[in-house]
Scaffold this motif. Structure first.
Motif, PDB file in Angstrom:
ATOM      1  N   GLN A 102       0.791  -1.087   0.089  1.00 20.02           N
ATOM      2  CA  GLN A 102       0.013  -0.104  -0.022  1.00 20.02           C
ATOM      3  C   GLN A 102       0.828   1.471   0.126  1.00 20.02           C
ATOM      4  N   TYR A 103       2.148   1.197   0.321  1.00 23.23           N
ATOM      5  CA  TYR A 103       2.988   2.240   0.465  1.00 23.23           C
ATOM      6  C   TYR A 103       3.620   2.524  -1.092  1.00 23.23           C
ATOM      7  N   ALA A 104       3.586   1.563  -1.872  1.00 22.24           N
ATOM      8  CA  ALA A 104       4.539   1.979  -3.400  1.00 22.24           C
ATOM      9  C   ALA A 104       3.902   3.027  -3.510  1.00 22.24           C
ATOM     10  N   GLN A 105       2.758   3.500  -3.678  1.00 25.99           N
ATOM     11  CA  GLN A 105       2.418   4.746  -4.425  1.00 25.99           C
ATOM     12  C   GLN A 105       1.975   5.833  -3.504  1.00 25.99           C
ATOM     13  N   GLU A 106       2.212   5.836  -2.241  1.00 29.48           N
ATOM     14  CA  GLU A 106       1.802   6.708  -1.175  1.00 29.48           C
ATOM     15  C   GLU A 106       2.944   7.721  -0.980  1.00 29.48           C
ATOM     16  N   GLN A 107       2.519   9.015  -1.395  1.00 26.47           N
ATOM     17  CA  GLN A 107       3.542  10.106  -1.600  1.00 26.47           C
ATOM     18  C   GLN A 107       3.848  10.412  -0.014  1.00 26.47           C
ATOM     19  N   ASP A 108       3.081  10.133   0.796  1.00 27.27           N
ATOM     20  CA  ASP A 108       3.156  10.713   2.456  1.00 27.27           C
ATOM     21  C   ASP A 108       3.824   9.687   3.103  1.00 27.27           C
ATOM     22  N   ALA A 109       4.311   8.527   2.477  1.00 29.03           N
ATOM     23  CA  ALA A 109       4.927   7.484   3.475  1.00 29.03           C
ATOM     24  C   ALA A 109       6.483   7.749   3.169  1.00 29.03           C
ATOM     25  N   ALA A 110       7.352   7.244   4.210  1.00 30.16           N
ATOM     26  CA  ALA A 110       8.739   7.407   4.118  1.00 30.16           C
ATOM     27  C   ALA A 110       9.237   6.456   3.084  1.00 30.16           C
ATOM     28  N   THR A 111      10.177   6.755   2.386  1.00 30.41           N
ATOM     29  CA  THR A 111      10.696   5.776   1.355  1.00 30.41           C
ATOM     30  C   THR A 111      11.119   4.503   1.955  1.00 30.41           C
ATOM     31  N   SER A 112      11.333   4.364   3.058  1.00 36.75           N
ATOM     32  CA  SER A 112      11.746   3.173   3.633  1.00 36.75           C
ATOM     33  C   SER A 112      10.654   2.271   3.940  1.00 36.75           C
ATOM     34  N   MET A 113       9.220   2.984   3.864  1.00 33.24           N
ATOM     35  CA  MET A 113       8.320   1.937   4.293  1.00 33.24           C
ATOM     36  C   MET A 113       7.767   1.213   3.137  1.00 33.24           C
ATOM     37  N   ALA A 114       7.904   1.669   1.972  1.00 29.52           N
ATOM     38  CA  ALA A 114       7.419   0.534   1.093  1.00 29.52           C
ATOM     39  C   ALA A 114       8.548  -0.571   1.022  1.00 29.52           C
ATOM     40  N   ALA A 115       9.798  -0.259   1.123  1.00 27.44           N
ATOM     41  CA  ALA A 115      10.930  -1.493   1.140  1.00 27.44           C
ATOM     42  C   ALA A 115      10.633  -2.459   2.298  1.00 27.44           C
ATOM     43  N   ASP A 116      10.225  -1.758   3.529  1.00 29.09           N
ATOM     44  CA  ASP A 116      10.003  -2.681   4.539  1.00 29.09           C
ATOM     45  C   ASP A 116       8.795  -3.570   4.018  1.00 29.09           C
ATOM     46  N   GLU A 117       7.658  -3.101   3.517  1.00 29.65           N
ATOM     47  CA  GLU A 117       6.586  -4.052   3.201  1.00 29.65           C
ATOM     48  C   GLU A 117       6.956  -5.002   2.377  1.00 29.65           C
ATOM     49  N   GLN A 118       7.885  -4.524   1.349  1.00 26.98           N
ATOM     50  CA  GLN A 118       8.452  -5.712   0.454  1.00 26.98           C
ATOM     51  C   GLN A 118       9.057  -6.869   1.173  1.00 26.98           C
ATOM     52  N   VAL A 119       9.807  -6.580   1.916  1.00 25.37           N
ATOM     53  CA  VAL A 119      10.681  -7.571   2.709  1.00 25.37           C
ATOM     54  C   VAL A 119       9.632  -8.102   3.503  1.00 25.37           C
ATOM     55  N   HIS A 120       8.745  -7.539   4.331  1.00 25.88           N
ATOM     56  CA  HIS A 120       7.762  -8.404   5.048  1.00 25.88           C
ATOM     57  C   HIS A 120       7.089  -9.354   4.271  1.00 25.88           C
ATOM     58  N   GLU A 121       6.646  -9.096   3.070  1.00 23.89           N
ATOM     59  CA  GLU A 121       6.216  -9.996   2.386  1.00 23.89           C
ATOM     60  C   GLU A 121       6.890 -11.518   2.086  1.00 23.89           C
ATOM     61  N   GLU A 122       8.376 -11.326   1.837  1.00 28.49           N
ATOM     62  CA  GLU A 122       9.011 -12.519   1.827  1.00 28.49           C
ATOM     63  C   GLU A 122       9.280 -13.069   3.226  1.00 28.49           C
ATOM     64  N   VAL A 123       9.262 -12.191   4.331  1.00 25.10           N
ATOM     65  CA  VAL A 123       9.535 -12.932   5.714  1.00 25.10           C
ATOM     66  C   VAL A 123       8.070 -13.757   5.981  1.00 25.10           C
TER      67      VAL A 123
END
Length: 364
Positions: A102-123
């Motif tokens: 949900q943060y991939a296209q969210e302009q108000d999210a910190a840049t690290s948050m989208a990366a976190d979500e991607q990694v969380h999916e793999e975990v």
């Protein structure tokens, strides 16, 4: 992070993100409470990461963070499942939700948050994979048995109904199909699993091999060939053989792990199943699935009314079983349910048309 004055739509979106993060935190904690060891530590680490995300939205919202936003229905369902059922269902749902990022296209999210979500999916994918492997044995037999019972007996009943025979004849055919199919599924599953166990047993070292190690010609060192035959490269096999034979020379006997079993396919999960458990699961779930299209006839319905009710009941059951498989595989539950439905209805319609043809020819 945004520096502009937030609009009402921004505030609503931020509150929704905050609600999602808080719901995820609770789900991770609930699942962690049911686990121990490494899995528990991983889940609690994910909860702490979600707390950082929640803190980001609380900072943006300021006073607007209160009262706490309410989680959406999907997250409430996940929380309910986390408290009551095995974690594989919850982790599969969470894995799928993280895949949307949900943060991939969210302009108000910190840049690290989208990366976190991607990694969380793999975990989550890794954690869910453990549960899927544990479920892949008897659970697979149960799901396949139920689906086979639903589809095959619905097709049989619709074929008989198409010929125009009486409801009593259709009921007798349906019950015969239920019993014959359940016995066949149970026997087939027993033979399959028992054969797999016997094949695995054939890969275990012979009992006399350990005793023979003390009498090996140390210059020839056939033990190296044993290890190479089991997948080791030449250097590792030679080193391992030298180590084992050194232990034999010192202690007079070989260590318990001196001769490993031959390498087998890690995906061959049937080898560790109880054949009777798999057979009973397959029998029971086939019978339960096959009973559903028979129910209208057992309750006294007949003709097109009974056939229509049978189609409706089986359709609902196929949607449920397909959705469960979809959840566990991390795929869309709706897509998997519709696929099961189309396959089942396709078979039923084909046999109904065949029954009409036989009935029109005076065979029914």
């Amino acid at each position: 992070m945004t520096t502009r004055q937030p609009a009402p739509a921004d505030l609503r979106r931020w509150r929704r993100h905050l609600a999602d993060e808080r719901a995820n935190i609770q789900v991770f904690r609930d699942v962690a409470a049911r686990r121990q060891g490494e899995e528990r530590d991983i889940l609690l680490s994910l909860a702490r990461a979600e707390e950082r995300h929640a803190g980001h939205w609380i900072e943006l919202l300021g006073d607007q963070a209160d009262p706490p936003p309410r989680a959406n229905l999907s997250h409430r369902v996940q929380a309910w499942l986390a408290r009551r059922f095995g974690m594989v269902f919850v982790l599969a749902l969470l894995q799928r939700s993280k895949s949307d990022n949900q943060y991939a296209q969210e302009q108000d999210a910190a840049t690290s948050m989208a990366a976190d979500e991607q990694v969380h999916e793999e975990v989550l994918r890794g954690l869910a994979a453990r549960g899927r492997l544990q479920l892949s044995g008897n659970f697979r037999a149960a799901v396949f048995g139920a689906n086979d019972g639903l589809v095959s007996n619905l097709a049989l009943i619709m074929g008989m109904a198409g010929t125009g025979v009486s409801g009593a004849v259709v009921l007798a055919a349906g019950m015969a199909g239920l019993l014959a199919g359940a016995l066949s599924m149970g026997a087939g599953e027993y033979i399959s699993v028992r054969s797999a166990r016997e094949l695995l047993s054939a890969s275990q070292p012979a009992t006399g091999t350990h005793r023979a190690l003390g009498e090996l010609d140390l210059q020839t060192n056939e033990l190296e060939l044993v290890y190479r035959a089991r997948g080791m490269d030449r250097d590792h096999a030679r080193a391992r053989a030298a180590d084992v034979l050194g232990q034999v020379a010192r202690a007079g006997h070989a260590p318990e792990d001196a001769v490993p079993a031959a390498a087998t396919d890690a995906d061959d999960q049937d080898a560790v199943l109880n054949p009777w458990g798999a057979a009973l699961a397959s029998f029971g779930f086939f019978a339960s699935g096959a009973l559903i299209p028979v129910l209208p006839y057992l309750l006294g319905a007949s003709g097109l009314v009974a056939a229509g009710i049978a189609m409706l009941l089986v359709g609902l059951a196929l949607m449920v079983t397909g959705a469960v498989v979809g959840v566990l595989s991390g795929a869309s539950p709706l897509a998997r349910g519709l696929r099961q439905l189309l396959i089942g209805y396709g078979a039923a319609i084909a046999t109904y048309l065949l029954g009409l043809a036989f009935g029109a020819a005076g065979i029914g």
